[in-house]
Design a protein around this motif. Structure first.
Motif, PDB file in Angstrom:
ATOM      1  N   UNK A  88      -9.877   6.427   0.189  1.00 34.20           N
ATOM      2  CA  UNK A  88      -9.225   6.468  -0.816  1.00 34.20           C
ATOM      3  C   UNK A  88      -8.457   5.017  -0.290  1.00 34.20           C
ATOM      4  N   UNK A  89      -7.805   4.195  -1.143  1.00 40.53           N
ATOM      5  CA  UNK A  89      -6.429   3.457  -1.379  1.00 40.53           C
ATOM      6  C   UNK A  89      -5.592   3.059  -2.579  1.00 40.53           C
ATOM      7  N   UNK A  90      -4.415   4.056  -2.110  1.00 41.60           N
ATOM      8  CA  UNK A  90      -3.452   3.515  -3.328  1.00 41.60           C
ATOM      9  C   UNK A  90      -2.353   2.863  -3.127  1.00 41.60           C
ATOM     10  N   UNK A  91      -2.280   1.852  -4.194  1.00 42.94           N
ATOM     11  CA  UNK A  91      -1.746   0.808  -4.078  1.00 42.94           C
ATOM     12  C   UNK A  91      -0.712   0.560  -4.954  1.00 42.94           C
ATOM     13  N   UNK A  92       0.078  -0.398  -4.819  1.00 39.48           N
ATOM     14  CA  UNK A  92       0.670  -0.840  -6.490  1.00 39.48           C
ATOM     15  C   UNK A  92       0.222  -2.485  -6.828  1.00 39.48           C
ATOM     16  N   UNK A  93      -0.434  -2.416  -7.594  1.00 42.09           N
ATOM     17  CA  UNK A  93      -1.239  -3.351  -8.046  1.00 42.09           C
ATOM     18  C   UNK A  93      -0.535  -4.482  -9.561  1.00 42.09           C
ATOM     19  N   UNK A  94      -1.079  -5.988  -9.395  1.00 39.43           N
ATOM     20  CA  UNK A  94      -0.392  -6.605 -10.288  1.00 39.43           C
ATOM     21  C   UNK A  94      -1.342  -7.473 -11.364  1.00 39.43           C
ATOM     22  N   UNK A 101       0.826  -1.070  -0.089  1.00 38.59           N
ATOM     23  CA  UNK A 101      -0.025  -0.073  -0.050  1.00 38.59           C
ATOM     24  C   UNK A 101       1.064   1.271  -0.069  1.00 38.59           C
ATOM     25  N   UNK A 102       0.553   2.180  -1.083  1.00 43.76           N
ATOM     26  CA  UNK A 102       1.049   3.445  -0.705  1.00 43.76           C
ATOM     27  C   UNK A 102       0.808   4.258   0.387  1.00 43.76           C
ATOM     28  N   UNK A 103      -0.779   4.197   0.491  1.00 45.47           N
ATOM     29  CA  UNK A 103      -1.293   4.671   1.057  1.00 45.47           C
ATOM     30  C   UNK A 103      -3.044   5.117   1.521  1.00 45.47           C
ATOM     31  N   UNK A 159      -5.461   3.090  -7.594  1.00 44.79           N
ATOM     32  CA  UNK A 159      -6.355   3.618  -6.485  1.00 44.79           C
ATOM     33  C   UNK A 159      -7.956   3.507  -6.830  1.00 44.79           C
ATOM     34  N   UNK A 160      -8.487   2.898  -5.006  1.00 40.86           N
ATOM     35  CA  UNK A 160      -9.824   2.613  -5.099  1.00 40.86           C
ATOM     36  C   UNK A 160     -10.106   3.650  -3.758  1.00 40.86           C
ATOM     37  N   UNK A 161     -11.364   4.136  -4.560  1.00 43.90           N
ATOM     38  CA  UNK A 161     -12.005   4.543  -3.813  1.00 43.90           C
ATOM     39  C   UNK A 161     -13.024   3.717  -2.971  1.00 43.90           C
ATOM     40  N   UNK A 162     -13.656   3.983  -2.166  1.00 43.44           N
ATOM     41  CA  UNK A 162     -14.310   2.992  -1.538  1.00 43.44           C
ATOM     42  C   UNK A 162     -15.358   4.048  -0.932  1.00 43.44           C
ATOM     43  N   UNK A 163     -16.869   4.237  -1.806  1.00 43.82           N
ATOM     44  CA  UNK A 163     -17.434   4.739  -0.526  1.00 43.82           C
ATOM     45  C   UNK A 163     -18.660   4.361   0.475  1.00 43.82           C
ATOM     46  N   UNK A 164     -18.542   4.579   2.042  1.00 45.52           N
ATOM     47  CA  UNK A 164     -18.781   3.637   3.278  1.00 45.52           C
ATOM     48  C   UNK A 164     -20.456   3.920   3.099  1.00 45.52           C
ATOM     49  N   UNK A 165     -20.997   5.337   2.622  1.00 48.50           N
ATOM     50  CA  UNK A 165     -22.253   5.286   2.512  1.00 48.50           C
ATOM     51  C   UNK A 165     -23.086   4.463   1.766  1.00 48.50           C
ATOM     52  N   UNK A 166     -22.621   4.680   0.477  1.00 45.40           N
ATOM     53  CA  UNK A 166     -23.393   3.661  -0.172  1.00 45.40           C
ATOM     54  C   UNK A 166     -22.881   2.448  -0.604  1.00 45.40           C
ATOM     55  N   UNK A 167     -21.963   1.955  -0.304  1.00 45.27           N
ATOM     56  CA  UNK A 167     -20.967   1.131  -1.020  1.00 45.27           C
ATOM     57  C   UNK A 167     -20.606   1.042  -2.324  1.00 45.27           C
ATOM     58  N   UNK A 168     -19.998   1.850  -3.263  1.00 47.59           N
ATOM     59  CA  UNK A 168     -19.786   2.351  -4.556  1.00 47.59           C
ATOM     60  C   UNK A 168     -18.529   1.879  -4.541  1.00 47.59           C
ATOM     61  N   UNK A 169     -17.819   1.559  -5.643  1.00 45.91           N
ATOM     62  CA  UNK A 169     -16.892   1.829  -5.835  1.00 45.91           C
ATOM     63  C   UNK A 169     -15.977   1.647  -6.984  1.00 45.91           C
ATOM     64  N   UNK A 218       7.247  -0.574 -14.998  1.00 38.62           N
ATOM     65  CA  UNK A 218       6.558  -0.912 -13.564  1.00 38.62           C
ATOM     66  C   UNK A 218       7.330  -0.972 -12.200  1.00 38.62           C
ATOM     67  N   UNK A 219       6.566  -1.059 -11.179  1.00 41.64           N
ATOM     68  CA  UNK A 219       6.943   0.052  -9.702  1.00 41.64           C
ATOM     69  C   UNK A 219       6.393  -0.684  -8.285  1.00 41.64           C
ATOM     70  N   UNK A 220       7.387  -0.595  -7.482  1.00 45.69           N
ATOM     71  CA  UNK A 220       6.629  -0.922  -5.870  1.00 45.69           C
ATOM     72  C   UNK A 220       8.188  -0.574  -5.245  1.00 45.69           C
ATOM     73  N   UNK A 221       7.572  -1.168  -3.329  1.00 44.48           N
ATOM     74  CA  UNK A 221       8.164  -0.695  -2.511  1.00 44.48           C
ATOM     75  C   UNK A 221       7.937   0.594  -2.691  1.00 44.48           C
ATOM     76  N   UNK A 222       6.830   1.135  -1.819  1.00 45.69           N
ATOM     77  CA  UNK A 222       6.072   2.469  -1.598  1.00 45.69           C
ATOM     78  C   UNK A 222       7.265   3.556  -0.439  1.00 45.69           C
TER      79      UNK A 222
END
Length: 596
Positions: A383-389, A372-374, A435-445, A456-460
């Motif tokens: 908000x979830x920022x990460x490195x995804x493969x 995870x980046x942050x 980036x994932x944006x997770x809505x805690x009110x309506x459950x939308x992703x 390609x990148x990693x080790x944030x």
């Protein structure tokens, strides 16, 4: 007598898909002829429990050594800096410095963890049960530390030291002075199960306790960690191992290599995954490190190899992706660790002191995420920022395939972006910012890439003052695809700075970055590991600071530490510190400010 043991094993190994109980019975029955021979002797002597235990272990060793044969892992010339080194013994002064260490750089210790296998490198085994081997992320942990101090005149004093993390199993094998623990992660199912049993009987644990992944600080104490065991407390000045940290005997399971300090409270949020139920438990440690204040079983239905955890002001963020450890699968002849591209993936958001029932789960597209980046809150969204493969670099190829050729073909496939090998680029482990944006009110992703397919990148890493809070910048190591394809191992040939708030149009070509990025490219044949962002004391901006990293020049076989000004990211390093010995490539680093 030896023939009796071998014959019993060979007969039993003919059965297809043997169970763990069958293997246990095989090993026990194999000793019956041996015990029969012993009982023929008309001896009546008084023996102590210690003598019985020692004799039992000696007999197990004789049996193990007669059945399992250690062999060296093969290696290539291009993998020379993955090879282990010897301990220095004591810190060495460093005075070969190009450029200038900034006056406002903080005093402290830059330390990096990584695998440094005993006895010359990784070992595999051949046996009548089949083959077993270590995977590339194993190996006893070794800490590499650079100490930066100022004298009363403001002159920098620099020294370097390295030392193994001395876990209990490290000390056991070091005392024996030869390979003793059987590899028990990758290989033929019967060999792995037999290795489990023999390791457990001889040493009390099925695998070595490696503590080779990360280094972290909590409440003024310092720890080395890896997924498969509890952290080891470290004397940061000497690198001596002080003992196992079980949080006052309240945590008795594996401990993540990436615990996170909760913003505001300073509590340490961590988790532990296990191959047996409960598969995933979360824990929270008091800010002063004195006790565990919360623990909860999240009631996972599988053992997800979850490597990282996120925190926000109010929540913990949980990753449950389809890279799994499954003992039943192993018993049935399959791999212990497997990535299932078709398996479900979800991200959980739970209140800080929540339980399984309080987790809000969000189904996301299947993928593999290690780092995870942050994570942070933005209104109703997390908000979830990460490195995804799209695939996992762990554990590696299936049994029977040459692992270096397998990794090499993957990197070549990424480099060409063509399906000219047996592997499609769509199935690669090309890692991109996401980036994932997770809505805690309506459950939308809402999910989208932040970076394109050019690197390609990693080790944030981020400015840790913004952990769990909204941040503008992230940093990472970038993969050199050409060098990685030659070596069959990932090599990181540069650094990247992600401007997370400077968005481009989401309609741009797939190869384009969706956020602004700056790249710091190393000289040819130079690669890094363990990069860390070091904030400037009293800095006003989030990116006031430096990125510090161990690098290795493979052409000169010379290891260095570099300091890159985050404001002048594409420029040459402000300081290059030449080290007195080679530093093998490793995993995660940390900078520990030391206040005298």
């Amino acid at each position: 007598m030896a023939d009796c043991i071998t014959k019993a094993i060979q007969v039993h190994c003919c059965a297809q898909r043997p169970s763990f109980d069958q293997h246990k019975n095989l090993l026990l029955s194999s000793f019956q002829p041996l015990m029969g021979e012993v009982l023929k002797f008309p001896m009546k002597i008084q023996v102590s429990r210690a003598m019985i235990k020692k004799t039992s272990i000696d007999l197990l060793d004789v049996f193990t050594n007669s059945v399992f044969k250690f062999i060296d892992h093969p290696s290539l010339p291009s993998q020379s800096n993955f090879a282990p080194i010897e301990e220095m013994g004591e810190a060495a002064c460093v005075d070969d410095i190009l450029g200038t260490i900034p006056n406002d750089f903080p005093e402290g210790v830059y330390v990096r963890n990584g695998p440094n296998p005993l006895f010359g490198g990784f070992k595999s085994t051949n046996s009548i049960f089949g083959k077993s081997s270590h995977i590339w992320v194993e190996g006893e942990g070794m800490l590499h530390a650079l100490y930066l101090k100022k004298d009363s005149n403001g002159k920098w004093s620099v020294s370097y030291n390295n030392k193994h993390v001395e876990t209990d199993t490290f000390k056991m094998e070091k005392q024996r002075n030869k390979p003793s623990f059987l590899p028990a992660i990758e290989g033929d199912s019967p060999a792995i199960l037999s290795a489990y049993f023999l390791n457990l009987m001889r040493f009390g644990t099925v695998n070595k306790l490696i503590s080779n992944t990360s280094v972290f600080e909590h409440s003024g104490k310092f720890y080395a960690a890896a997924e498969n065991h509890l952290p080891q407390e470290i004397d940061i000045q000497t690198l001596n191992t002080l003992g196992t940290w079980d949080v006052d005997e309240s945590w008795n399971r594996p401990f993540t290599a990436h615990p996170k300090k909760a913003p505001g409270s300073g509590e340490l949020v961590m988790m532990g995954v296990n191959a047996m139920k409960p598969f995933f438990e979360i824990g929270i440690i008091e800010a002063d490190g004195s006790k565990l204040v919360h623990k909860s079983d999240l009631k996972f239905e599988r053992c997800s190899l979850s490597h990282d955890i996120g925190v926000t002001m109010r929540y913990n963020v949980i990753l449950d992706f389809p890279l799994t450890i499954d003992i039943k699968r192993l018993v049935n002849g399959g791999p212990l660790i497997k990535y299932d591209r078709e398996g479900y993936a979800r991200i959980g958001v739970m209140p800080r002191y929540g339980d399984a029932d309080s987790v809000r789960w969000f189904e996301v597209e299947s993928c593999c995420v290690f780092h995870i980046i942050n994570t942070y809150e933005d209104g109703d969204e997390v908000i979830v920022h990460a490195f995804r493969a799209n695939n996992s670099i762990i554990p590696g190829p299936d049994l029977g395939l040459n692992k270096f050729e397998w990794f090499s073909s993957r990197f070549k496939c990424l480099e060409s972006q063509q399906s000219d090998t047996a592997f499609s680029s769509d199935e690669s482990f090309f890692s991109r910012a996401y980036e994932w944006r997770l809505n805690m009110e309506n459950g939308e992703v809402k999910e989208r890439y932040l970076s394109g397919t050019t690197r390609s990148m990693d080790f944030p890493m981020i400015n840790e003052n913004y952990l769990g809070l909204e941040n503008k910048y992230g940093y990472a190591q970038t993969v050199d695809l050409d060098a990685s394809s030659i070596s069959g191992m990932a090599k990181y040939g540069g650094l990247v700075k992600l401007h997370l708030k400077d968005r481009r149009s989401s309609l741009m070509d797939e190869k384009q970055d969706y956020v602004e990025m700056e790249y710091h490219k190393f000289p040819e044949n130079t690669f890094c590991s363990g990069a860390v962002f070091v904030p400037k004391p009293g800095g006003l901006e989030e990116d006031d600071g430096w990125v510090i990293s161990f690098v290795h020049d493979e052409h000169l076989n010379r290891s260095r530490v570099i300091l890159v000004d985050a404001h002048k990211f594409t420029s040459e390093p402000v300081a290059i510190i030449n080290l007195p010995c080679r530093v093998p490539y490793g995993f995660h680093g940390a900078f520990m400010p030391i206040i005298s």
